[in-house]
Each structure stands twice: as structure tokens, then as C-alpha cells.
Design a protein around this motif. Structure first.
Motif, PDB file in Angstrom:
ATOM      1  N   SER A 192      22.515  56.621  35.597  1.00  0.00           N
ATOM      2  CA  SER A 192      21.903  57.865  35.124  1.00  0.00           C
ATOM      3  C   SER A 192      20.709  58.205  35.999  1.00  0.00           C
ATOM      4  O   SER A 192      20.240  57.376  36.784  1.00  0.00           O
ATOM      5  N   ILE A 193      20.241  59.430  35.853  1.00  0.00           N
ATOM      6  CA  ILE A 193      18.919  59.761  36.366  1.00  0.00           C
ATOM      7  C   ILE A 193      18.066  60.113  35.161  1.00  0.00           C
ATOM      8  O   ILE A 193      18.582  60.576  34.136  1.00  0.00           O
ATOM      9  N   THR A 194      16.790  59.871  35.278  1.00  0.00           N
ATOM     10  CA  THR A 194      15.881  60.234  34.201  1.00  0.00           C
ATOM     11  C   THR A 194      14.997  61.381  34.685  1.00  0.00           C
ATOM     12  O   THR A 194      14.329  61.266  35.713  1.00  0.00           O
ATOM     13  N   GLU A 226      13.860  59.583  37.935  1.00  0.00           N
ATOM     14  CA  GLU A 226      14.150  58.174  38.180  1.00  0.00           C
ATOM     15  C   GLU A 226      15.659  58.052  38.391  1.00  0.00           C
ATOM     16  O   GLU A 226      16.445  58.711  37.705  1.00  0.00           O
ATOM     17  N   VAL A 227      16.044  57.216  39.317  1.00  0.00           N
ATOM     18  CA  VAL A 227      17.455  56.931  39.558  1.00  0.00           C
ATOM     19  C   VAL A 227      17.718  55.515  39.052  1.00  0.00           C
ATOM     20  O   VAL A 227      17.108  54.552  39.524  1.00  0.00           O
ATOM     21  N   ASN A 228      18.598  55.405  38.061  1.00  0.00           N
ATOM     22  CA  ASN A 228      18.879  54.106  37.421  1.00  0.00           C
ATOM     23  C   ASN A 228      20.201  53.544  37.959  1.00  0.00           C
ATOM     24  O   ASN A 228      21.229  54.215  37.905  1.00  0.00           O
ATOM     25  N   PHE A 229      20.159  52.316  38.466  1.00  0.00           N
ATOM     26  CA  PHE A 229      21.360  51.707  39.027  1.00  0.00           C
ATOM     27  C   PHE A 229      22.305  51.234  37.919  1.00  0.00           C
ATOM     28  O   PHE A 229      21.858  50.685  36.905  1.00  0.00           O
ATOM     29  N   ASN A 249       8.298  57.393  44.265  1.00  0.00           N
ATOM     30  CA  ASN A 249       7.227  57.130  43.304  1.00  0.00           C
ATOM     31  C   ASN A 249       6.929  55.630  43.344  1.00  0.00           C
ATOM     32  O   ASN A 249       7.708  54.816  42.863  1.00  0.00           O
ATOM     33  N   GLN A 250       5.805  55.281  43.929  1.00  0.00           N
ATOM     34  CA  GLN A 250       5.528  53.864  44.206  1.00  0.00           C
ATOM     35  C   GLN A 250       5.372  53.020  42.939  1.00  0.00           C
ATOM     36  O   GLN A 250       5.481  51.795  42.998  1.00  0.00           O
ATOM     37  N   VAL A 251       5.121  53.657  41.800  1.00  0.00           N
ATOM     38  CA  VAL A 251       4.957  52.857  40.583  1.00  0.00           C
ATOM     39  C   VAL A 251       6.308  52.587  39.912  1.00  0.00           C
ATOM     40  O   VAL A 251       6.373  51.869  38.928  1.00  0.00           O
ATOM     41  N   ILE A 252       7.368  53.219  40.422  1.00  0.00           N
ATOM     42  CA  ILE A 252       8.701  52.971  39.855  1.00  0.00           C
ATOM     43  C   ILE A 252       9.623  52.569  41.002  1.00  0.00           C
ATOM     44  O   ILE A 252      10.242  53.414  41.656  1.00  0.00           O
ATOM     45  N   TYR A 253       9.663  51.301  41.289  1.00  0.00           N
ATOM     46  CA  TYR A 253      10.524  50.822  42.377  1.00  0.00           C
ATOM     47  C   TYR A 253      10.898  49.370  42.068  1.00  0.00           C
ATOM     48  O   TYR A 253      10.206  48.427  42.451  1.00  0.00           O
ATOM     49  N   THR A 254      11.986  49.224  41.311  1.00  0.00           N
ATOM     50  CA  THR A 254      12.374  47.896  40.832  1.00  0.00           C
ATOM     51  C   THR A 254      13.833  47.630  41.202  1.00  0.00           C
ATOM     52  O   THR A 254      14.491  48.450  41.844  1.00  0.00           O
ATOM     53  N   THR A 255      14.343  46.487  40.768  1.00  0.00           N
ATOM     54  CA  THR A 255      15.755  46.163  41.044  1.00  0.00           C
ATOM     55  C   THR A 255      16.697  47.058  40.262  1.00  0.00           C
ATOM     56  O   THR A 255      17.868  47.190  40.617  1.00  0.00           O
ATOM     57  N   THR A 256      16.208  47.691  39.213  1.00  0.00           N
ATOM     58  CA  THR A 256      17.092  48.477  38.363  1.00  0.00           C
ATOM     59  C   THR A 256      16.943  49.989  38.531  1.00  0.00           C
ATOM     60  O   THR A 256      17.799  50.739  38.085  1.00  0.00           O
ATOM     61  N   LYS A 257      15.854  50.423  39.193  1.00  0.00           N
ATOM     62  CA  LYS A 257      15.673  51.876  39.339  1.00  0.00           C
ATOM     63  C   LYS A 257      14.575  52.163  40.359  1.00  0.00           C
ATOM     64  O   LYS A 257      13.791  51.278  40.723  1.00  0.00           O
TER      65      LYS A 257
END
Lengths: 77, 261
Positions: free
Chosen positions: B188-190, B198-201, B230-238
């Protein structure tokens, strides 16, 4: 996907953006429920709505809000 | 049920005749009965009616050897033996009721099903069973795995530089009712607000060291700057994306993003 998932963005001290509504647009790769559980932040309640319930006018997008009591379809895992 | 001790005693004529007939009936019916005959002989047959088994007395006359089991309701029978041996060099066959041989073992020990035969000898360690497509199975080395060169050919790449494939991608419309045109490995995207997504894997990345390439459509009527991570949202899942138009956020009609790792 003709459904959307709504949740309230949490207030994060110091964050650039605070609160408001997040609208998740599922791709269909997973079911809506699976997507909601996975992509809604852990512990946050969500509501699954029809896409027609989402305003197409985004002029005041950042002012959109929803009552917490309406987020009754589940909680992010 | 008819059993007899197969001993005709001295007796008058009528009794002799009855005794003889009883013995002949016992012979004709394989001494059938729910219990074994009271008098037994080596190599004697006995049809065990209690269990529907045909048995033969062993040569020592001290035990019964079971030959076959019978289903009297369906008039079928089964061989009951630990070993079945071919009677000659033609080997053994199992046929269906139309006379077609479905399974056979020839005199060399080769096992064959109707359309293919197994090798007699074992292969080498780690070899696999392969068919020639004409009914013969052989043990052979497994096919070689894909090589880097094969991967380059697959992607029409020239030279020897390695290829790193896209692990996730999405193309969506950030205007109006936000919608996804198409995607891969994206659940999904948020839509977090104007110009914030946000792009969710669907399946998480192995770590957060992946590289993201993102582009967005430029509005003809705005001084749109571009799209940023967005540097505060950069994880393995999104991961998060920000679209700016000067100091304001902006909703582009096309946002495309691809992830490489």
C-alpha cells in the motif's frame, strides 16, 4: 482496490508534521485486512472505508480529521 | 464346511459309502471349515472359513502356510506372501483388466512402469533421476544452476558488471482521490497529507540500506521543486516521500519510485 484504510497519525514531539489522518491506499497484493494490520502503525486503531467516502478535493487535506471512536475495524499490528 | 480324517474305517457297506463320500467332499472343498481339520497331513489344503484364507500344511505337518485371501462378497482374491518370484525369465508383470501391462520387473531386475523404466544401477552421490523423454530414466548430474552470465543475458545486459534487480516499485497519482496505477512488492501507500506519502513493502527489505529512486510529475502551473525521501521514515518495511513546491507541500499527478538492494 475500492477501499481505503484510515487512522489518526500520532502526535510525535519534535516531528515536522503532527496529527491528522493517514489514508492507506492498498495495492491489492495483500487483502485489505492484511494490509491494515501490517501497514497501520502498531497499536493504532483503524477504519476501513469505501473509496467514495474519501473527499477528492484535497484543498484542505491536512485539516481532515476523524473521531477516534469511529476507528473500530481493528488495530495495527 | 466339509472336513474328514481321510481314513475309511472298517464298516458295513452303507456306512462305508457315506464315509467315502464325506472324504471326497472334504477333498473337493479343500477341507473348508472355520477351524482346522482335526487330522492333518503334510501339503494338505485347508480353506479357513473364519478368515477366508486358503492355507496349505507345511511339509513338517506342524503349521499352516497362508496362500491367498478371498473376498467372498466381491469374488476377488489376493496373494498373501512375503515373496513373489517369477516363474521364468519373462519376469513379473502387473496388468489392468484390459490386459495392458502397467508395471513389470524383468529378469535383469529393471523396474518399468507403462511409459518409463528405471535404471538398474545406482548413480553417483548427488546425482538425480533424469528422463530422456523417450521412456528411459537415468541417474545423471543435476543441471547446472544459473550463473551470473545467465542473469546478464536475461536482462539483455552487456559487459560483466553485475545486475541488481528492482525489489519494489510503485506508480501512483497523488492528486484528487489518491490511487495506485500499478506496483510490485508494495502492499500500500499511505497518504499522510498534502505531498506526504509512505510506500509500504509487501515483503520487507533485508535491511534499511536499500537505494530508492523516485520521480514525480511537474505541474505546469507551479514552481515545484521535486520529490525527496522523508528521512524520518526509512525502514525495512517502508519509506516516506515528500513533494515540495517552494515552502509548501504539493500533490503530484505522478509519483514513481523504485527500490534497489
Amino acid at each position: 482496490m475500492n477501499q481505503r484504510i484510515l487512522y489518526k497519525t500520532p502526535q510525535i514531539p519534535g516531528a515536522e508534521y503532527q496529527g491528522g489522518i493517514a489514508v492507506i491506499v492498498p495495492t491489492g497484493e495483500l487483502s485489505v485486512t492484511e494490509t491494515a494490520k501490517k501497514d497501520v502503525p502498531t497499536g493504532l486503531p483503524y477504519k476501513i472505508v469505501d473509496v467514495s467516502d474519501i473527499p477528492s478535493d484535497r484543498t484542505f487535506r491536512d485539516a481532515w480529521d476523524i473521531e477516534e471512536a469511529e476507528l473500530t475495524d481493528g488495530v495495527g499490528e | 464346511m466339509s472336513q474328514h480324517d481321510f481314513n475309511i474305517a472298517n464298516q458295513g457297506f452303507p456306512a462305508f459309502r457315506a464315509d467315502l463320500n464325506s472324504g471326497l467332499e472334504a477333498l473337493a472343498t479343500n477341507s473348508s471349515g472355520s477351524t482346522q481339520p482335526s487330522t492333518t497331513f503334510a501339503y494338505q489344503f485347508w480353506y479357513d472359513e473364519a478368515n477366508d484364507l486358503l492355507k496349505m500344511r507345511n511339509s513338517d505337518n506342524d503349521a499352516w502356510i497362508t496362500l491367498a485371501s478371498f473376498d467372498q462378497a466381491t469374488d476377488e482374491w489376493e496373494v498373501r506372501s512375503a515373496v513373489v518370484q517369477a516363474v521364468d525369465a519373462a519376469g513379473l508383470s502387473i496388468k489392468t483388466d484390459d490386459g495392458t501391462t502397467r508395471f513389470s520387473v524383468d529378469d535383469s531386475g529393471q523396474v518399468s512402469f507403462e511409459n518409463y523404466s528405471f535404471p538398474i544401477a545406482d548413480g553417483s552421490a548427488n546425482q538425480v533421476l533424469q528422463t530422456d523423454g523417450a521412456g528411459t530414466l537415468v541417474f545423471d548430474d543435476p543441471p547446472a544452476g544459473y550463473t551470473d552470465s545467465d542473469a546478464l543475458d536475461l536482462f539483455n545486459a552487456t559487459g560483466s558488471a553485475p545486475v541488481y534487480a528492482c525489489r519494489a516499485w510503485v506508480n501512483f497519482d497523488g492528486t484528487g482521490t489518491v490511487s495506485i496505477r500499478d506496483s510490485g512488492n508494495v502492499s500500500s501507500i499511505t497518504d499522510d497529507g498534502v505531498g506526504r506519502y509512505e510506500v509500504n513493502f509487501a515483503t520487507a527489505m533485508p535491511d534499511a540500506d536499500y537505494s530508492t529512486v523516485a520521480m514525480s510529475a511537474r505541474s505546469a502551473s507551479s514552481e515545484q521543486e521535486g520529490i525527496y525521501i522523508n528521512q524520518v521514515i526509512y525502514t525495512t518495511t517502508k519509506f516516506g516521500l515528500l513533494e515540495t513546491n517552494g515552502s509548501e507541500k504539493f500533490d503530484p499527478s505522478i509519483v514513481s519510485a523504485a527500490v534497489f538492494r
